[in-house]
Write a protein that holds these residues in place. Structure first.
Motif: not given
Ligand code: TYM
Length: 332
Positions: A111-120
């Motif tokens: 959930d949280k990485s989707a918010k920033q974009g996994v690469d970021a």
């Protein structure tokens, strides 16, 4: 006495109603029966974009709020995660017995990485649950009072403890999640099928304990309900109304059934007005107490220094046993 431990992140200026009803309220109640450890996971707070200038202030504000809601610095050990270096040291060892796939299955990371974009997203966001396991396993904890959203992290913690013990020998106590079903998930007032969260897109459905009571009362009065008119507790078909009933019941101590009877023949307007009133009565003195604690930072720092001393004594004993088991050479 059995031991209880939990933490709340300093990622906002104020605890929200979900934090309080789902977790912190239980912390206060558990102090009597348990030896309690409550802490501010500032190391977890830097796993997402944040402002360094405000983190320290929010850490102090979090401590002030814990004291203001009734966590007792005499009976409970209150500390800041980064003051206990043994936690980070234990995290490394635990990360070496955590499977990459196992860590990848943590839904909060998704959930949280989707918010920033996994690469970021930082690697710290990925290993976050291992740090959380170390928070707990360093202290031989029996019960961990949390909301529903932390259940999966608790499962991982238990798995890691069991794995360590079977691989290296019995050192780590396997903790249990302490989750109070009725309050384990408080919902967003505007979107009552999603949990109340500080990271929701809009804050219109979020009640911050330290906000102006008038502002929060207004949010409650504009809570999303349904097109029916009867006040009934039914989370499936009436999530908005049921959430308001849960909130009012928790803050007033009146059982939900009694509230439902009280609203027989009345409408949603009455339910909202009363819920807003009960909240106002709760937060008004609380805000005053928080402000008083914040005027005395020396006292807060003293509480934290005492807490760190007690916490380190325990964590360093666990870490020494772990280091010994994994085969690290003792320092001369
Ligand atoms: P955090 O800081 O997001 O939330 C603090 C506590 O509030 C609960 N909570 C809720 N309960 C009911 N309804 C809601 N809408 C709601 N929103 C939040 C959370 O479940 C939590 O109990 N990873 C943890 C902090 C942590 C921790 C630990 C907890 C770090 N190390 C060790 C226990 C033990 C977290 O982010 O909670």
């Amino acid at each position: 006495r059995p031991r209880v431990l939990s933490g709340i992140q300093p990622t906002s200026d104020s605890f929200h109603l979900g934090n309080y009803l789902g977790a912190v309220r239980q912390w206060v109640a558990l102090q009597d029966e348990f030896e309690a450890f409550y802490f501010i996971p500032d190391m977890h707070a830097i796993t997402v974009p944040y402002e360094p200038k405000v983190l320290a202030e929010r850490t102090r504000l979090s401590v002030a709020q814990l004291l203001a809601v009734g966590v007792d610095a005499e009976r409970s050990t209150i500390y800041v995660q980064s003051h206990i270096p043994e936690i980070a040291q234990l995290t490394w060892v635990l990360s070496c017995i955590t499977g990459f796939g196992e860590a990848s299955r943590m839904t909060q990371f998704k959930d949280k990485s989707a918010k920033q974009g996994v690469d970021a997203a930082g690697v710290g966001l990925f290993t976050y649950p291992i740090l959380m396991a170390a928070d707990i396993l360093a202290f031989d904890v029996d019960q961990v009072p949390v909301g529903e959203d932390q259940r999966q992290h608790l499962e991982l913690t238990r798995d890691l403890a069991q794995r360590f013990n079977s691989r290296y020998g019995p050192v780590l106590k396997v903790p249990a999640a302490y989750i109070v079903k009725e309050f384990a998930k408080i919902y967003d007032l505007q979107n009552p099928t999603a949990k109340m969260s500080k990271s929701a897109e809009s804050d219109r459905g979020l009640i911050n304990l330290l906000d102006e009571p008038k502002k929060s009362a207004k949010k409650i009065r504009s809570a999303v309900t349904d097109t029916d008119t009867v006040v009934r507790f039914d989370p499936e078909t009436k999530p908005g109304v049921s959430n308001l009933l849960t909130i009012q019941s928790a803050l007033s101590g009146t059982p939900v059934e009694v509230l439902v009877d009280k609203y027989a023949g009345k409408g949603y307007g009455d339910l909202k007005v009363d819920t807003a009133d009960v909240l106002t009565e709760f937060v008004t003195p609380l805000r005053g107490r928080v402000a008083e604690y914040m005027e005395n930072p020396e006292y807060l720092d003293e509480v934290l220094a005492r807490g760190a001393q007690r916490a380190r004594a325990i964590a360093s004993t666990t870490l020494a046993a772990v280091y010994d088991k994994v085969g690290f050479l003792a320092t001369g």
